[in-house]
Design a protein around this motif. Sequence first.
Motif, PDB file in Angstrom:
ATOM      1  N   TYR A 234     155.350  78.499  12.549  1.00 10.88           N
ATOM      2  CA  TYR A 234     156.629  77.861  12.833  1.00 10.88           C
ATOM      3  C   TYR A 234     157.547  77.944  11.625  1.00 10.88           C
ATOM      4  CZ  TYR A 234     159.833  73.984  13.831  1.00 10.88           C
ATOM      5  OH  TYR A 234     160.939  73.206  14.026  1.00 10.88           O
ATOM      6  N   LEU A 238     161.289  79.742  11.387  1.00  6.92           N
ATOM      7  CA  LEU A 238     162.332  78.728  11.218  1.00  6.92           C
ATOM      8  C   LEU A 238     163.201  79.057  10.009  1.00  6.92           C
ATOM      9  CD1 LEU A 238     163.330  75.820  12.135  1.00  6.92           C
ATOM     10  CD2 LEU A 238     161.956  74.974  10.246  1.00  6.92           C
ATOM     11  N   ILE A 249     158.546  81.489  20.865  1.00  8.34           N
ATOM     12  CA  ILE A 249     158.530  80.398  21.830  1.00  8.34           C
ATOM     13  C   ILE A 249     158.503  79.020  21.150  1.00  8.34           C
ATOM     14  CG2 ILE A 249     156.060  80.035  22.251  1.00  8.34           C
ATOM     15  CD1 ILE A 249     156.946  80.694  25.238  1.00  8.34           C
ATOM     16  N   THR A 250     157.826  78.929  20.004  1.00  8.62           N
ATOM     17  CA  THR A 250     157.727  77.630  19.323  1.00  8.62           C
ATOM     18  C   THR A 250     159.112  77.118  18.929  1.00  8.62           C
ATOM     19  OG1 THR A 250     157.243  78.923  17.356  1.00  8.62           O
ATOM     20  CG2 THR A 250     155.400  77.837  18.408  1.00  8.62           C
ATOM     21  N   LEU A 253     161.303  76.225  22.149  1.00 12.35           N
ATOM     22  CA  LEU A 253     161.000  74.954  22.809  1.00 12.35           C
ATOM     23  C   LEU A 253     161.457  73.775  21.951  1.00 12.35           C
ATOM     24  CD1 LEU A 253     157.534  75.618  24.460  1.00 12.35           C
ATOM     25  CD2 LEU A 253     159.728  75.275  25.580  1.00 12.35           C
ATOM     26  N   ASN A 254     161.324  73.919  20.635  1.00  9.63           N
ATOM     27  CA  ASN A 254     161.799  72.843  19.768  1.00  9.63           C
ATOM     28  C   ASN A 254     163.316  72.693  19.882  1.00  9.63           C
ATOM     29  OD1 ASN A 254     161.426  70.801  17.823  1.00  9.63           O
ATOM     30  ND2 ASN A 254     162.257  72.186  16.283  1.00  9.63           N
ATOM     31  N   LEU A 257     163.822  70.698  22.935  1.00 10.00           N
ATOM     32  CA  LEU A 257     163.438  69.297  22.731  1.00 10.00           C
ATOM     33  C   LEU A 257     164.521  68.545  21.973  1.00 10.00           C
ATOM     34  CD1 LEU A 257     161.087  67.129  22.894  1.00 10.00           C
ATOM     35  CD2 LEU A 257     160.630  67.759  20.530  1.00 10.00           C
ATOM     36  N   SER A 258     165.154  69.225  21.010  1.00 10.67           N
ATOM     37  CA  SER A 258     166.137  68.535  20.186  1.00 10.67           C
ATOM     38  C   SER A 258     167.387  68.144  20.988  1.00 10.67           C
ATOM     39  CB  SER A 258     166.530  69.412  18.993  1.00 10.67           C
ATOM     40  OG  SER A 258     167.120  70.596  19.453  1.00 10.67           O
ATOM     41  N   THR A 270     161.744  71.291  28.902  1.00 12.42           N
ATOM     42  CA  THR A 270     160.738  71.335  27.840  1.00 12.42           C
ATOM     43  C   THR A 270     159.328  71.238  28.409  1.00 12.42           C
ATOM     44  OG1 THR A 270     162.372  70.171  26.517  1.00 12.42           O
ATOM     45  CG2 THR A 270     160.199  70.441  25.561  1.00 12.42           C
ATOM     46  N   VAL A 274     156.629  74.106  28.089  1.00 15.72           N
ATOM     47  CA  VAL A 274     155.344  73.866  27.411  1.00 15.72           C
ATOM     48  C   VAL A 274     154.200  74.305  28.319  1.00 15.72           C
ATOM     49  CG1 VAL A 274     153.765  72.053  26.655  1.00 15.72           C
ATOM     50  CG2 VAL A 274     156.124  72.042  25.867  1.00 15.72           C
TER      51      VAL A 274
END
Lengths: 302, 325
Positions: A234, A238, A249-250, A253-254, A257-258, A270, A274
């Motif tokens: 991640y 990032l 994908i990580t 999805l974050n 979520l944010s 989300t 997931v």
Amino acid sequence: MTAQLTGSSPKPAVKPTAKSKAPGRKKGTSILVTGILVVAALYFLAPVYWVVVASTKSTADLFATNGFAFAETFNLWHNLSQVLSYDGGIFVRWFLNSVLYAGVGALLATYIAAAGGYALAKYKFRGANLVFGIILGGVLVPGTATALPLFLLFSQMGLANTYWSVLLPSLVSPFGLFLCRIYAQATVDPALLEAARLDGAGEIRIFHTVGLRVLTPALVTVFLFQLVGVWNNYFLPLVMLSDTKLYPITLGLNNWLSQVNRLPEFYQLTTGGVLLSIIPLAIAMVVLQRFWRGGLTEGSVK
Amino acid sequence: MTTPPTRTDPAGAAAARPGRTPNTGQRGSGRRTSAVERAPWLLLAPFLALFILTFILPILAALLSSFTKVTRSGLFGEAGITSKFAGFSNYAQALADGNFVASMGRMLLFGVVQVPVMIIMATILALLLESASARWPAFFRAAYFLPYGVPGVIATILWSFMYVPGLSPLIDIAGWFGLSPDFLGPSTVLWSIANIVTWSYTGYNMLIIIAQLKAIPAEVYEAAKMDGASPVKVALAIQLPLIKPALVLTTIFSIIGTLQLFAEPQVLKTVSPAIDSQYTPNLSAYTTAFAYNDYNVAAAQAVLIALVAFALSFAFLAFTNRKSS
């Protein structure tokens, strides 16, 4: 908790078949041990079960009903089609990016680590120990310690925020080289290499025809390690990526979520995302976990 | 995809040349010898080139930049940037930052509790699964290992749904008993993160321990059986001492992992105001670099994190070696 082993069959047999011979007296122990294992399984599977349930619910039901119980309306297909079509199918793109980074990265990393490990194990040359020592140090350097300076370096080279910025670091597996070297030392027979040389095969060709074949069990382990490592990574993407189209994908999805605090429908996106991202990995873990043992402890600190 | 190997081959060939030259004249089979001498470098070339690019250069750059001070002249730095040797001033600045030091302390507390809990849990599960009393060991092994395949970010998203009031079935269930747990408060959120990490890595550590358990020769068990040792006695007196290498290995990996903690708190930050931007050392370095744009201090922080990880790993190794000798 080890006390619960009391009274089980005296030999902690490697073969599970041994328990068929266990007399009735051991039944209580078997139930107790299995009970503990079931409780542990509930702990490890509960969040996964939750997301399966949650992805079948509408946003309203998600908050109105208990998380472990299904709601009356079955919304799974609607949720999943939302996940796949949102923002022009960006989820599919993230998924394919992850497959590219982890799949291609791990495949090439395994080949590169095998070549290096084989070279260090099967040839005597000046500098071999120095090279190996430096690479071994690399195993111990925390991955996140190099990510920041790597970003600065890649920015200067114009590589930051490209596929290469995540793929290139994924091609290096010092741990993989370490395992391949140990395995090659133990299994690749020097006489086999000498025979191939007498047949007139070139050194690189010998590696490809003899070395890689003998190394195969170790290669599977290295590949799996690197696959999961890159898939789960991640921090590096990032730091490197700002274009959402390049996200694995990580990160994607974050990103979803944010946004849940402003837009509650992102909860559905989300949870659906997931679920879709866990399925292939869950299958891979269950199918491949038996390959996981080889070589794991060969690298252990003695 | 083929770019890295082809790009690096010349470097490997060049590196091999000095080794070849002295030997060619000495032996009749000079061509053969030179091929054998060149081969390891050719095989190593792709790895070395990438290793230098992604490990050596960044580490050197981090070290260099941690000892450098960049000053921008002019209001917006438009009059030019000068960098000069700064000694240990970046390190002093990093260590004077109370939040950064506190994040280190927080991770030590986290590690002292979470690492033993996880390793003990993994050991017990491994011993139970390898005992003759366990049923369906293959199913349980797969179930415990599954979370390892769930990326830390996604594991955190999953658990955050378990922690958020209104969504969490756990809080609902606790409510039936008149309890109202707060998983995201300032005093509890650290242990909520510990739970996510334990959930993710227990199965992985368990597999390493199982691999070592399987390597114990059957004769050892036969001998214990002859002596009439109970399964608990076998576990404590035979299995535990013999799986010590696996336990040391998993503990060291866990210590290094603890100090690197980043994804879990960073993602959980969205739902928990108790997590600030300097909650863990890595989060601190990330914030220093990208929010404050102070790469030099961030580099010093990264070096400090790596040094502490090294120091703790070696201290633990020294401790276990001393104990066994």
